[in-house]
Structure formats: structure tokens, C-alpha cells
Motif scaffolding. Structure first.
Motif, PDB file in Angstrom:
ATOM      1  N   LEU A   1     -54.780  16.131 -11.584  1.00 18.13           N
ATOM      2  CA  LEU A   1     -55.533  16.392 -10.360  1.00 18.13           C
ATOM      3  C   LEU A   1     -54.770  15.939  -9.115  1.00 18.13           C
ATOM      4  CD1 LEU A   1     -59.135  15.342 -11.457  1.00 18.13           C
ATOM      5  CD2 LEU A   1     -58.223  17.660 -11.222  1.00 18.13           C
ATOM      6  N   LEU A   2     -53.951  14.914  -9.261  1.00 11.20           N
ATOM      7  CA  LEU A   2     -53.270  14.331  -8.103  1.00 11.20           C
ATOM      8  C   LEU A   2     -51.875  14.878  -7.842  1.00 11.20           C
ATOM      9  CD1 LEU A   2     -54.244  10.583  -8.555  1.00 11.20           C
ATOM     10  CD2 LEU A   2     -55.078  12.162  -6.814  1.00 11.20           C
ATOM     11  N   ILE A   3     -51.329  15.671  -8.740  1.00 10.82           N
ATOM     12  CA  ILE A   3     -49.931  16.062  -8.634  1.00 10.82           C
ATOM     13  C   ILE A   3     -49.597  16.712  -7.289  1.00 10.82           C
ATOM     14  CG2 ILE A   3     -50.158  18.323  -9.749  1.00 10.82           C
ATOM     15  CD1 ILE A   3     -47.270  15.894 -10.272  1.00 10.82           C
ATOM     16  N   ASP A   4     -50.430  17.594  -6.788  1.00 13.36           N
ATOM     17  CA  ASP A   4     -50.158  18.244  -5.511  1.00 13.36           C
ATOM     18  C   ASP A   4     -50.276  17.255  -4.356  1.00 13.36           C
ATOM     19  OD1 ASP A   4     -49.491  20.605  -4.041  1.00 13.36           O
ATOM     20  OD2 ASP A   4     -51.551  20.644  -3.324  1.00 13.36           O
ATOM     21  N   VAL A   5     -51.247  16.374  -4.420  1.00 14.26           N
ATOM     22  CA  VAL A   5     -51.454  15.373  -3.371  1.00 14.26           C
ATOM     23  C   VAL A   5     -50.253  14.428  -3.293  1.00 14.26           C
ATOM     24  CG1 VAL A   5     -52.890  13.434  -2.613  1.00 14.26           C
ATOM     25  CG2 VAL A   5     -53.951  15.483  -3.582  1.00 14.26           C
ATOM     26  N   VAL A   6     -49.788  13.978  -4.434  1.00 11.83           N
ATOM     27  CA  VAL A   6     -48.654  13.053  -4.470  1.00 11.83           C
ATOM     28  C   VAL A   6     -47.398  13.736  -3.957  1.00 11.83           C
ATOM     29  CG1 VAL A   6     -47.152  11.713  -5.998  1.00 11.83           C
ATOM     30  CG2 VAL A   6     -49.629  11.644  -6.311  1.00 11.83           C
ATOM     31  N   ALA A   7     -47.159  14.964  -4.360  1.00  4.02           N
ATOM     32  CA  ALA A   7     -45.956  15.689  -3.911  1.00  4.02           C
ATOM     33  C   ALA A   7     -45.958  15.834  -2.395  1.00  4.02           C
ATOM     34  CB  ALA A   7     -45.889  17.059  -4.579  1.00  4.02           C
ATOM     35  N   HIS A   8     -47.087  16.174  -1.806  1.00  2.65           N
ATOM     36  CA  HIS A   8     -47.165  16.325  -0.356  1.00  2.65           C
ATOM     37  C   HIS A   8     -47.042  14.982   0.352  1.00  2.65           C
ATOM     38  CE1 HIS A   8     -48.574  20.373  -1.292  1.00  2.65           C
ATOM     39  NE2 HIS A   8     -48.163  20.673  -0.090  1.00  2.65           N
ATOM     40  N   SER A   9     -47.589  13.937  -0.239  1.00  6.21           N
ATOM     41  CA  SER A   9     -47.506  12.613   0.375  1.00  6.21           C
ATOM     42  C   SER A   9     -46.066  12.130   0.432  1.00  6.21           C
ATOM     43  CB  SER A   9     -48.358  11.606  -0.406  1.00  6.21           C
ATOM     44  OG  SER A   9     -49.719  11.921  -0.289  1.00  6.21           O
ATOM     45  N   VAL A  10     -45.351  12.315  -0.651  1.00  3.94           N
ATOM     46  CA  VAL A  10     -43.950  11.881  -0.702  1.00  3.94           C
ATOM     47  C   VAL A  10     -43.140  12.633   0.336  1.00  3.94           C
ATOM     48  CG1 VAL A  10     -41.865  11.873  -2.125  1.00  3.94           C
ATOM     49  CG2 VAL A  10     -44.028  11.112  -3.092  1.00  3.94           C
ATOM     50  N   THR A  11     -43.359  13.931   0.448  1.00  5.77           N
ATOM     51  CA  THR A  11     -42.640  14.730   1.437  1.00  5.77           C
ATOM     52  C   THR A  11     -42.958  14.238   2.841  1.00  5.77           C
ATOM     53  OG1 THR A  11     -42.675  16.650  -0.004  1.00  5.77           O
ATOM     54  CG2 THR A  11     -42.268  17.063   2.322  1.00  5.77           C
ATOM     55  N   GLY A  12     -44.224  13.964   3.103  1.00  7.07           N
ATOM     56  CA  GLY A  12     -44.623  13.474   4.418  1.00  7.07           C
ATOM     57  C   GLY A  12     -43.996  12.144   4.754  1.00  7.07           C
ATOM     58  N   VAL A  13     -43.964  11.236   3.793  1.00 10.22           N
ATOM     59  CA  VAL A  13     -43.363   9.917   4.008  1.00 10.22           C
ATOM     60  C   VAL A  13     -41.875  10.052   4.223  1.00 10.22           C
ATOM     61  CG1 VAL A  13     -42.835   7.706   2.894  1.00 10.22           C
ATOM     62  CG2 VAL A  13     -45.149   8.636   2.775  1.00 10.22           C
ATOM     63  N   THR A  14     -41.232  10.897   3.426  1.00  7.27           N
ATOM     64  CA  THR A  14     -39.791  11.104   3.572  1.00  7.27           C
ATOM     65  C   THR A  14     -39.471  11.651   4.955  1.00  7.27           C
ATOM     66  OG1 THR A  14     -39.588  11.532   1.215  1.00  7.27           O
ATOM     67  CG2 THR A  14     -37.792  12.292   2.604  1.00  7.27           C
ATOM     68  N   ASN A  15     -40.234  12.625   5.411  1.00  5.57           N
ATOM     69  CA  ASN A  15     -39.993  13.197   6.738  1.00  5.57           C
ATOM     70  C   ASN A  15     -40.213  12.154   7.828  1.00  5.57           C
ATOM     71  OD1 ASN A  15     -39.415  15.672   5.633  1.00  5.57           O
ATOM     72  ND2 ASN A  15     -41.445  16.501   5.971  1.00  5.57           N
ATOM     73  N   GLU A  16     -41.235  11.345   7.681  1.00  2.00           N
ATOM     74  CA  GLU A  16     -41.521  10.306   8.678  1.00  2.00           C
ATOM     75  C   GLU A  16     -40.408   9.267   8.714  1.00  2.00           C
ATOM     76  OE1 GLU A  16     -44.900   6.907   9.621  1.00  2.00           O
ATOM     77  OE2 GLU A  16     -45.405   8.564   8.292  1.00  2.00           O
ATOM     78  N   LEU A  17     -39.927   8.854   7.551  1.00  2.00           N
ATOM     79  CA  LEU A  17     -38.836   7.871   7.497  1.00  2.00           C
ATOM     80  C   LEU A  17     -37.552   8.446   8.096  1.00  2.00           C
ATOM     81  CD1 LEU A  17     -39.353   6.270   3.982  1.00  2.00           C
ATOM     82  CD2 LEU A  17     -39.721   5.195   6.196  1.00  2.00           C
ATOM     83  N   THR A  18     -37.261   9.693   7.779  1.00  2.00           N
ATOM     84  CA  THR A  18     -36.065  10.335   8.320  1.00  2.00           C
ATOM     85  C   THR A  18     -36.121  10.362   9.841  1.00  2.00           C
ATOM     86  OG1 THR A  18     -35.844  11.690   6.344  1.00  2.00           O
ATOM     87  CG2 THR A  18     -34.702  12.460   8.317  1.00  2.00           C
ATOM     88  N   GLU A  19     -37.279  10.696  10.374  1.00  2.00           N
ATOM     89  CA  GLU A  19     -37.445  10.745  11.833  1.00  2.00           C
ATOM     90  C   GLU A  19     -37.250   9.364  12.453  1.00  2.00           C
ATOM     91  OE1 GLU A  19     -41.059  11.522  14.953  1.00  2.00           O
ATOM     92  OE2 GLU A  19     -40.961  12.810  13.182  1.00  2.00           O
ATOM     93  N   LYS A  20     -37.803   8.334  11.828  1.00  2.00           N
ATOM     94  CA  LYS A  20     -37.658   6.972  12.355  1.00  2.00           C
ATOM     95  C   LYS A  20     -36.203   6.520  12.311  1.00  2.00           C
ATOM     96  CE  LYS A  20     -42.335   5.449  11.398  1.00  2.00           C
ATOM     97  NZ  LYS A  20     -42.847   4.975  12.661  1.00  2.00           N
ATOM     98  N   ILE A  21     -35.494   6.856  11.248  1.00  2.00           N
ATOM     99  CA  ILE A  21     -34.083   6.483  11.129  1.00  2.00           C
ATOM    100  C   ILE A  21     -33.259   7.173  12.213  1.00  2.00           C
ATOM    101  CG2 ILE A  21     -32.019   6.761   9.688  1.00  2.00           C
ATOM    102  CD1 ILE A  21     -33.935   6.280   7.258  1.00  2.00           C
ATOM    103  N   GLU A  22     -33.522   8.454  12.425  1.00  2.00           N
ATOM    104  CA  GLU A  22     -32.795   9.191  13.460  1.00  2.00           C
ATOM    105  C   GLU A  22     -33.077   8.610  14.846  1.00  2.00           C
ATOM    106  OE1 GLU A  22     -30.388  11.400  13.148  1.00  2.00           O
ATOM    107  OE2 GLU A  22     -30.581  11.084  10.995  1.00  2.00           O
TER     108      GLU A  22
END
Length: 56
Positions: free
Chosen positions: A23-44
């Protein structure tokens, strides 16, 4: 997004005869992508600020 209580979530999984991770697989995949994008933006942003400081 509305957060479901754990007992309700377990009841839904049991009623559908699936595991919680199914049930959570789609939620987790989107969360990880969102966190990765947010971290990348902060690093830049950090790198940009560091370059500006070092050039002064």
C-alpha cells in the motif's frame, strides 16, 4: 494529504489482503524523490552562497 490512523491503515491492508508495504510503495517512492530534490536544491544554494563569499 490526509494521514490515516495506524489501526485504520492495518484494517484496510487486512481487508484488501495485502501487506502494508504494498500500500505504501507509491507514497515512499514519491517521498524519496521529493526529499532528494529538496536536498539537491539546498546543496546548490549552499554552493552558490559559498562561491559568493569566497569571491569577496
Amino acid at each position: 494529504m490526509k494521514v490515516t490512523k495506524l489501526d485504520t491503515f492495518v484494517a484496510i491492508a487486512n481487508a484488501l489482503d495485502v501487506s502494508a508495504d504494498t500500500l505504501l510503495i507509491d507514497v515512499v517512492a514519491h517521498s524519496v524523490t521529493g526529499v532528494t530534490n529538496e536536498l539537491t536544491e539546498k546543496i546548490e544554494n549552499f554552493r552558490s552562497k559559498s562561491r559568493k563569499k569566497s569571491s569577496k
